[in-house]
Design a protein around this motif. Structure first.
Motif, PDB file in Angstrom:
ATOM      1  N   ALA A 273       0.832  -1.204   0.000  1.00  0.00           N
ATOM      2  CA  ALA A 273       0.000   0.000   0.000  1.00  0.00           C
ATOM      3  C   ALA A 273       0.868   1.255   0.000  1.00  0.00           C
ATOM      4  CB  ALA A 273      -0.924  -0.009   1.215  1.00  0.00           C
ATOM      5  N   ILE A 274       1.939   1.238   0.796  1.00  0.00           N
ATOM      6  CA  ILE A 274       2.846   2.394   0.848  1.00  0.00           C
ATOM      7  C   ILE A 274       3.571   2.561  -0.477  1.00  0.00           C
ATOM      8  CG2 ILE A 274       4.951   3.266   1.934  1.00  0.00           C
ATOM      9  CD1 ILE A 274       3.937   1.900   4.550  1.00  0.00           C
ATOM     10  N   ASP A 275       3.999   1.440  -1.064  1.00  0.00           N
ATOM     11  CA  ASP A 275       4.686   1.492  -2.348  1.00  0.00           C
ATOM     12  C   ASP A 275       3.769   2.038  -3.439  1.00  0.00           C
ATOM     13  OD1 ASP A 275       6.934   0.816  -4.162  1.00  0.00           O
ATOM     14  OD2 ASP A 275       5.538  -0.655  -4.964  1.00  0.00           O
ATOM     15  N   TRP A 276       2.483   1.660  -3.383  1.00  0.00           N
ATOM     16  CA  TRP A 276       1.489   2.171  -4.339  1.00  0.00           C
ATOM     17  C   TRP A 276       1.082   3.614  -4.032  1.00  0.00           C
ATOM     18  CZ3 TRP A 276      -1.540  -2.943  -3.530  1.00  0.00           C
ATOM     19  CH2 TRP A 276      -1.149  -3.902  -4.477  1.00  0.00           C
ATOM     20  N   GLU A 277       1.485   4.119  -2.864  1.00  0.00           N
ATOM     21  CA  GLU A 277       1.039   5.431  -2.388  1.00  0.00           C
ATOM     22  C   GLU A 277      -0.480   5.501  -2.346  1.00  0.00           C
ATOM     23  OE1 GLU A 277       2.909   8.483  -4.714  1.00  0.00           O
ATOM     24  OE2 GLU A 277       4.892   8.113  -3.847  1.00  0.00           O
ATOM     25  N   ALA A 278      -1.085   4.421  -1.864  1.00  0.00           N
ATOM     26  CA  ALA A 278      -2.537   4.339  -1.777  1.00  0.00           C
ATOM     27  C   ALA A 278      -3.071   5.415  -0.832  1.00  0.00           C
ATOM     28  CB  ALA A 278      -2.962   2.955  -1.283  1.00  0.00           C
ATOM     29  N   PRO A 279      -4.067   6.193  -1.248  1.00  0.00           N
ATOM     30  CA  PRO A 279      -4.598   7.259  -0.395  1.00  0.00           C
ATOM     31  C   PRO A 279      -5.257   6.760   0.885  1.00  0.00           C
ATOM     32  CG  PRO A 279      -5.187   7.635  -2.694  1.00  0.00           C
ATOM     33  CD  PRO A 279      -4.629   6.248  -2.610  1.00  0.00           C
ATOM     34  N   LEU A 280      -5.852   5.565   0.856  1.00  0.00           N
ATOM     35  CA  LEU A 280      -6.581   5.058   2.020  1.00  0.00           C
ATOM     36  C   LEU A 280      -6.256   3.581   2.230  1.00  0.00           C
ATOM     37  CD1 LEU A 280      -8.744   5.488   4.243  1.00  0.00           C
ATOM     38  CD2 LEU A 280     -10.477   4.892   2.533  1.00  0.00           C
ATOM     39  N   VAL A 281      -5.964   3.222   3.482  1.00  0.00           N
ATOM     40  CA  VAL A 281      -5.605   1.840   3.825  1.00  0.00           C
ATOM     41  C   VAL A 281      -6.393   1.424   5.061  1.00  0.00           C
ATOM     42  CG1 VAL A 281      -3.743   0.233   4.392  1.00  0.00           C
ATOM     43  CG2 VAL A 281      -3.268   2.253   2.968  1.00  0.00           C
ATOM     44  N   LEU A 282      -7.035   0.261   4.995  1.00  0.00           N
ATOM     45  CA  LEU A 282      -7.691  -0.329   6.150  1.00  0.00           C
ATOM     46  C   LEU A 282      -7.124  -1.731   6.340  1.00  0.00           C
ATOM     47  CD1 LEU A 282      -9.847   1.883   5.194  1.00  0.00           C
ATOM     48  CD2 LEU A 282     -11.509   0.500   6.437  1.00  0.00           C
ATOM     49  N   ALA A 283      -6.481  -1.959   7.482  1.00  0.00           N
ATOM     50  CA  ALA A 283      -5.858  -3.251   7.753  1.00  0.00           C
ATOM     51  C   ALA A 283      -6.237  -3.714   9.153  1.00  0.00           C
ATOM     52  CB  ALA A 283      -4.342  -3.167   7.618  1.00  0.00           C
ATOM     53  N   ALA A 284      -6.800  -4.905   9.237  1.00  0.00           N
ATOM     54  CA  ALA A 284      -7.113  -5.513  10.530  1.00  0.00           C
ATOM     55  C   ALA A 284      -6.174  -6.693  10.716  1.00  0.00           C
ATOM     56  CB  ALA A 284      -8.572  -5.970  10.576  1.00  0.00           C
ATOM     57  N   MET A 353      -8.069  -2.327  14.212  1.00  0.00           N
ATOM     58  CA  MET A 353      -7.909  -1.993  12.799  1.00  0.00           C
ATOM     59  C   MET A 353      -7.007  -0.772  12.680  1.00  0.00           C
ATOM     60  SD  MET A 353     -10.753  -0.857   9.949  1.00  0.00           S
ATOM     61  CE  MET A 353     -11.260  -2.537   9.544  1.00  0.00           C
ATOM     62  N   LEU A 354      -6.092  -0.822  11.726  1.00  0.00           N
ATOM     63  CA  LEU A 354      -5.277   0.336  11.372  1.00  0.00           C
ATOM     64  C   LEU A 354      -5.966   1.038  10.211  1.00  0.00           C
ATOM     65  CD1 LEU A 354      -1.729  -1.323  11.393  1.00  0.00           C
ATOM     66  CD2 LEU A 354      -2.826  -0.067  13.242  1.00  0.00           C
ATOM     67  N   ARG A 355      -6.332   2.283  10.426  1.00  0.00           N
ATOM     68  CA  ARG A 355      -7.002   3.077   9.397  1.00  0.00           C
ATOM     69  C   ARG A 355      -6.075   4.225   9.041  1.00  0.00           C
ATOM     70  NH1 ARG A 355     -12.501   4.753  11.559  1.00  0.00           N
ATOM     71  NH2 ARG A 355     -11.349   6.527  12.401  1.00  0.00           N
ATOM     72  N   ALA A 356      -5.529   4.202   7.828  1.00  0.00           N
ATOM     73  CA  ALA A 356      -4.474   5.143   7.449  1.00  0.00           C
ATOM     74  C   ALA A 356      -4.870   5.936   6.215  1.00  0.00           C
ATOM     75  CB  ALA A 356      -3.166   4.386   7.202  1.00  0.00           C
ATOM     76  N   VAL A 357      -4.634   7.243   6.266  1.00  0.00           N
ATOM     77  CA  VAL A 357      -4.910   8.142   5.146  1.00  0.00           C
ATOM     78  C   VAL A 357      -3.609   8.840   4.754  1.00  0.00           C
ATOM     79  CG1 VAL A 357      -6.203  10.151   4.365  1.00  0.00           C
ATOM     80  CG2 VAL A 357      -7.271   8.524   5.931  1.00  0.00           C
ATOM     81  N   ARG A 358      -3.275   8.778   3.488  1.00  0.00           N
ATOM     82  CA  ARG A 358      -2.031   9.390   3.024  1.00  0.00           C
ATOM     83  C   ARG A 358      -2.200  10.908   2.958  1.00  0.00           C
ATOM     84  NH1 ARG A 358       2.708   8.003   0.749  1.00  0.00           N
ATOM     85  NH2 ARG A 358       3.678   9.472  -0.688  1.00  0.00           N
ATOM     86  N   THR A 359      -1.352  11.621   3.674  1.00  0.00           N
ATOM     87  CA  THR A 359      -1.445  13.076   3.732  1.00  0.00           C
ATOM     88  C   THR A 359      -0.224  13.778   3.172  1.00  0.00           C
ATOM     89  OG1 THR A 359      -0.560  13.080   5.992  1.00  0.00           O
ATOM     90  CG2 THR A 359      -2.952  13.003   5.749  1.00  0.00           C
ATOM     91  N   GLY A 360       0.846  13.038   2.907  1.00  0.00           N
ATOM     92  CA  GLY A 360       2.066  13.662   2.387  1.00  0.00           C
ATOM     93  C   GLY A 360       3.123  12.630   2.090  1.00  0.00           C
ATOM     94  N   GLY A 361       4.329  13.110   1.792  1.00  0.00           N
ATOM     95  CA  GLY A 361       5.439  12.222   1.491  1.00  0.00           C
ATOM     96  C   GLY A 361       6.085  11.695   2.754  1.00  0.00           C
ATOM     97  N   PRO A 362       7.068  10.819   2.612  1.00  0.00           N
ATOM     98  CA  PRO A 362       7.767  10.250   3.774  1.00  0.00           C
ATOM     99  C   PRO A 362       8.336  11.329   4.689  1.00  0.00           C
ATOM    100  CG  PRO A 362       8.375   9.092   1.765  1.00  0.00           C
ATOM    101  CD  PRO A 362       7.571  10.286   1.339  1.00  0.00           C
TER     102      PRO A 362
END
Length: 392
Positions: A273-284, A353-362
């Motif tokens: 997901a990080i490599d794809w730069e996915a805007p939204l990630v939900l992982a349980a 659950m980890l709920r992650a939203v991409r807001t910027g670069g590393p």
């Protein structure tokens, strides 16, 4: 209205919401109603923060009930709505010392619902074709008792997905989909596709969002089964055979799902997901063997030996460390992360659950990276996700 709320023969429901100007109540919302349990009639108070709900029951006549109610009444909510069998009273704070009070008589007396198992508003009813086709419900549209836990898991997942997508769209972290450019959702380790199909059905039929879902699983049997279900339902879904860390997609996804991927398979999913730069990630996450094994082998830093001396505490500590590390690495990679409660699966007691939203670069340096470095150094850990991200 305090006396009404303390009277189980009058109160149907009370709801507090909003906040008075210049204040910040502990809770975003509170709901009160009486329920009949084996221990007798009790006042059930459900409070909500930004991510989850907390429910507590108080026996009628107990001083703890009065104390809990008074604590809520002391909070600076903007609105209270108190419903009885005959009327509905609204108290709306206007200034710190004044309020607008309105009383509406109900033309028909409301039935006081004191049953513990009240019908709950469902995002997808059990009679939906997707549940019938997947075998959770019978042809009569009624849920099979043996599949109740799976249905509950799907329902809670949809609630998390609904909240996450609404928030990401509102804050423009997720693009607005169109018929020509639908949201691309990938479910890594999809299995028999319960969550894949439920997500597709809910987002297209209920929320009216154009989406295309792709399920990835290492088993050919899963692909064949899910492709057959997709044909029966006539939905826009694709299924491919491949490993999480090796699958190639024609276009990067907008939303990545990875629910109950075992042990480091969750790390593989987060890394993709990080490599794809996915805007939204939900992982349980599911089991956490990797960090648990490292805790058994490495010396415990002082003064935490009491946590690793006992097996059950060491396992719980491993769970917390694993997901805390994952959340930190997601933050370092440019994501805002919430760790929220999620219903457990039928196979594991883990319910986060980890709920992650991409807001910027590393993130370069900074306190987040220092906190992470200090943590893994103190415990002598080598997290799998850090290795996958080249941060080990």
């Amino acid at each position: 209205m305090r006396s009404v709320m303390l009277d189980p023969d009058q109160l149907v429901k009370a709801v507090a919401s909003g906040k008075q100007r210049g204040t910040d109540p502990q809770w975003r919302r509170a709901e009160l109603r009486y329920v009949d349990l084996k221990a007798g009639r009790q006042l059930q108070i459900t409070t909500y923060d930004a991510t989850q709900a907390f429910t507590a029951n108080y026996k009628v006549g107990d001083s703890a009930l009065v104390e809990a109610l008074d604590e809520l009444l002391d909070l600076p909510f903007a609105n209270w709505v108190v419903t009885t069998a005959t009327e509905e009273t609204t108290v709306q704070a206007k200034t710190p010392h004044t309020a607008l009070v309105s009383v509406v008589e109900k033309a028909q007396a409301a039935e006081q619902q004191a049953s513990h198992d009240l019908p709950k508003e469902r995002l997808l009813p059990e009679s939906d074709p997707v549940f019938i086709t997947l075998g959770l419900s019978g042809k009569d549209g009624k849920l099979k008792p043996s599949r109740a836990s799976k249905y509950r898991q799907v329902e809670e997942f949809l609630r998390q997905l609904d909240t996450a997508i609404d928030d990401a769209l509102a804050k423009k972290h997720l693009r607005v989909p169109t018929a020509d450019e639908p949201l691309r959702i990938v479910d890594l380790g999809c299995g028999n596709g319960y969550l894949t199909f439920a997500a597709q059905r809910y987002l297209t039929s209920v929320k009216q969002l154009p989406v295309v879902v792709t399920g990835v699983d290492i088993k050919e049997q899963s692909r064949d089964h899910n492709a057959s279900v997709a044909r029966d339902l006539g939905v826009n879904a694709e299924f491919v055979v491949g490993t999480i860390d090796g699958v190639e997609l024609p276009r990067n996804p907008d939303v990545v799902l990875a629910l109950h991927a075992c042990d480091t398979a969750t790390d593989d999913a987060l890394a993709r997901a990080i490599d794809w730069e996915a805007p939204l990630v939900l992982a349980a996450p599911c089991c956490h063997h990797d960090i648990s094994a490292q805790l058994r082998k490495a010396p415990t830093p002082s003064p935490y030996a009491m946590f690793t001396r006992h097996g059950i505490l060491r396992e719980r500590l491993a769970d917390t460390l694993t997901d805390g590390i994952r959340a930190s690495l997601l933050r370092i990679s440019g994501y805002r992360v919430d760790v929220v409660q999620f219903v457990e699966s039928q196979h594991t007691p883990r319910n986060t659950m980890l709920r992650a939203v991409r807001t910027g670069g590393p993130v370069k340096g900074g306190s987040v990276k220092k906190e992470y470095d200090d943590l893994v150094s103190t415990w002598a850990l080598k997290p799998k996700l850090a290795e996958l991200l080249g941060l080990a």
